[in-house]
Scaffold this motif. Structure first.
Motif, short mmCIF file in Angstrom:
data_model
loop_
_atom_site.label_atom_id
_atom_site.label_comp_id
_atom_site.label_asym_id
_atom_site.label_seq_id
_atom_site.Cartn_x
_atom_site.Cartn_y
_atom_site.Cartn_z
N SER A 196 -1.95 2.66 22.04
CA SER A 196 -3.29 2.17 21.73
C SER A 196 -4.13 3.28 21.10
N VAL A 197 -5.00 2.88 20.17
CA VAL A 197 -5.84 3.85 19.46
C VAL A 197 -7.28 3.33 19.44
N SER A 198 -8.20 4.26 19.25
CA SER A 198 -9.59 3.91 19.07
C SER A 198 -9.99 4.28 17.64
N LYS A 199 -11.22 3.99 17.26
CA LYS A 199 -11.68 4.24 15.90
C LYS A 199 -11.44 5.70 15.53
N GLY A 200 -10.85 5.90 14.37
CA GLY A 200 -10.50 7.24 13.91
C GLY A 200 -9.10 7.67 14.29
N GLY A 201 -8.44 6.89 15.17
CA GLY A 201 -7.07 7.21 15.55
C GLY A 201 -6.11 7.04 14.39
N THR A 202 -5.06 7.83 14.36
CA THR A 202 -4.12 7.82 13.24
C THR A 202 -2.68 7.60 13.71
N TRP A 203 -1.88 7.07 12.83
CA TRP A 203 -0.44 6.95 13.01
C TRP A 203 0.19 6.82 11.64
N ARG A 204 1.50 6.88 11.54
CA ARG A 204 2.16 6.79 10.24
C ARG A 204 3.46 6.03 10.35
N ARG A 205 3.92 5.59 9.24
CA ARG A 205 5.23 4.93 9.18
C ARG A 205 5.99 5.50 7.99
N ASP A 207 9.51 4.73 5.43
CA ASP A 207 10.46 3.71 4.99
C ASP A 207 11.31 4.30 3.87
N ALA A 208 12.57 4.53 4.16
CA ALA A 208 13.48 5.07 3.14
C ALA A 208 14.02 3.93 2.30
N SER A 209 14.18 4.19 1.00
CA SER A 209 14.67 3.14 0.11
C SER A 209 16.16 2.90 0.35
N TYR A 210 16.55 1.67 0.13
CA TYR A 210 17.94 1.25 0.31
C TYR A 210 18.53 1.01 -1.08
N PRO A 211 19.80 1.32 -1.36
CA PRO A 211 20.83 1.70 -0.39
C PRO A 211 21.08 3.20 -0.29
N ASP A 212 20.53 4.02 -1.19
CA ASP A 212 20.93 5.42 -1.19
C ASP A 212 19.95 6.34 -0.47
N ASP A 213 18.86 5.80 0.06
CA ASP A 213 17.89 6.60 0.81
C ASP A 213 17.40 7.81 0.03
N SER A 214 17.22 7.64 -1.27
CA SER A 214 16.79 8.77 -2.09
C SER A 214 15.29 8.89 -2.18
N ILE A 215 14.56 7.85 -1.76
CA ILE A 215 13.10 7.86 -1.82
C ILE A 215 12.54 7.54 -0.43
N LEU A 216 11.58 8.32 0.00
CA LEU A 216 10.94 8.09 1.29
C LEU A 216 9.48 7.72 1.04
N TYR A 217 9.09 6.54 1.51
CA TYR A 217 7.71 6.08 1.40
C TYR A 217 7.00 6.38 2.71
N ILE A 218 5.86 7.02 2.65
CA ILE A 218 5.11 7.41 3.85
C ILE A 218 3.70 6.82 3.76
N ASP A 219 3.31 6.10 4.79
CA ASP A 219 1.96 5.56 4.88
C ASP A 219 1.28 6.16 6.11
N SER A 220 0.18 6.86 5.90
CA SER A 220 -0.61 7.42 6.99
C SER A 220 -1.81 6.51 7.23
N CYS A 221 -1.92 5.99 8.44
CA CYS A 221 -2.92 4.96 8.76
C CYS A 221 -4.02 5.52 9.67
N THR A 222 -5.25 5.08 9.43
CA THR A 222 -6.39 5.47 10.25
C THR A 222 -7.18 4.22 10.60
N LEU A 223 -7.43 4.03 11.91
CA LEU A 223 -8.20 2.86 12.35
C LEU A 223 -9.67 3.05 11.98
N GLY A 224 -10.19 2.09 11.20
CA GLY A 224 -11.57 2.20 10.73
C GLY A 224 -12.57 1.40 11.54
N GLY A 225 -12.10 0.55 12.44
CA GLY A 225 -13.02 -0.21 13.26
C GLY A 225 -13.36 -1.57 12.67
N PRO A 226 -14.20 -2.35 13.35
CA PRO A 226 -14.54 -3.71 12.90
C PRO A 226 -15.47 -3.70 11.70
#
Length: 302
Positions: A196-205, A207-226
């Motif tokens: 669980s996170v509160s406003k301003g909390g961060t996490w990331r995901r 995702d490597a591309s298939y099939p050769d895993d030569s590209i890594l996509y990174i998304d850094s997320c920040t909770l902005g609130g309602p």
């Protein structure tokens, strides 16, 4: 003195409870039988480049729009939902300025059969028409993590055994590859944070591309609130995206990151965990970002 200590203790409890109430897990609740629709669009606007046949600079833009219908078939006790996604309509537009080729301007819509002498337009129309009506089966858990993605026949064969698809993938890129289609259908489904996170909390995901895993996509997320969005209160998530090129030969985690980051935003209905509107991007070059948007067209129905 005793009264003062009690007041301070009471305030601490209330503040602690307030902080806990401000936290969220952003989990998603699926209901068996519900149906809804998303329009998903990819845009690559105004990419400047110099073709090898001429010294003059030109530009290239491309857009792909998918109208999709989602049907929650089953929901397990663990919250995992088996969902079928059907592509109802495809619109594909290419604009290549300054290139004297048959496909300099291309505008294909599966709801409007082509009647043209342009061979490339006819071929492309037949290719994207193969997307329509076929189903994709995905499994998504309560954190919106896609644990299974499978093309049903004949769409799988359309990707795997159609020579035209391979040729179009060479010209137009990932939109005509299985992995490219997977990212367009589900890449905007930002997963919940691990805790669980509160406003301003961060996490990331990642995702490597298939099939050769030569590209890594990174998304850094920040909770902005309602926020108030389109006359409803939604939870905002700010997303910074990055692309890393991995060492494909040695399969090491050492990687070279593109210098460009780009910003996106996702709006979620916190009551259901359903994404209402998403705009994500990924660095395509030092000057241009590819943008993927997804908008909920219809509210869930059962």
């Amino acid at each position: 003195m005793i009264v003062r200590v009690l007041v301070i203790s009471l305030l601490s409890v209330l503040l602690g409870a307030s902080n806990l109430s401000a936290q969220t897990t952003l989990s998603c609740t699926w209901k068996e039988g519900e149906k809804f629709s998303y329009v998903i669009e990819e845009n690559l606007p105004g990419l400047p480049f110099t073709p090898p046949t001429t010294a003059s600079a030109t530009s290239y833009s491309q857009s792909l729009k998918l109208d999709t219908n989602w049907h929650v078939r089953t929901v397990g006790l663990d919250g995992n939902a088996v969902i079928t996604v059907e592509i109802e309509r495809v619109r594909f537009v290419v604009d290549q300025k300054g290139i004297p080729l048959p496909y300099e301007h291309l505008n294909v819509d599966t709801q409007n059969p082509v009647d043209t002498q342009n061979k490339v337009e006819r071929i492309t129309f037949n290719a994207v028409r193969g997307f329509v009506g076929s189903q994709i089966e995905i499994t998504i858990n309560g954190k919106r993590e896609v644990t299974k993605f499978e093309f049903a026949e004949p769409l799988a064969a359309h990707f795997e055994r159609n020579q035209i698809m391979r040729e179009l993938a060479y010209v137009y890129g990932p939109a005509f590859r299985k992995e490219g289609m997977r990212r367009r259908i589900t890449g905007w489904l930002i997963a919940s944070p691990p805790t669980s996170v509160s406003k301003g909390g961060t996490w990331r995901r990642e995702d490597a591309s298939y099939p050769d895993d030569s590209i890594l996509y990174i998304d850094s997320c920040t909770l902005g609130g309602p926020v108030l969005w389109d006359r409803q209160t939604l939870t905002k998530i700010d997303v910074k995206s990055q692309v890393k090129l991995l060492d494909n030969d040695l399969r090491k985690q050492e990687s070279k990151s593109k210098e460009t980051n780009c910003d996106g935003v996702v709006y979620i209905d916190e009551r259901t965990g359903r994404i209402i509107d998403a705009t994500l991007c990924q660095p395509f070059s030092s000057e241009v970002n590819l943008t993927i948007t997804a908008k909920l067209l219809t509210k869930p129905e059962q």
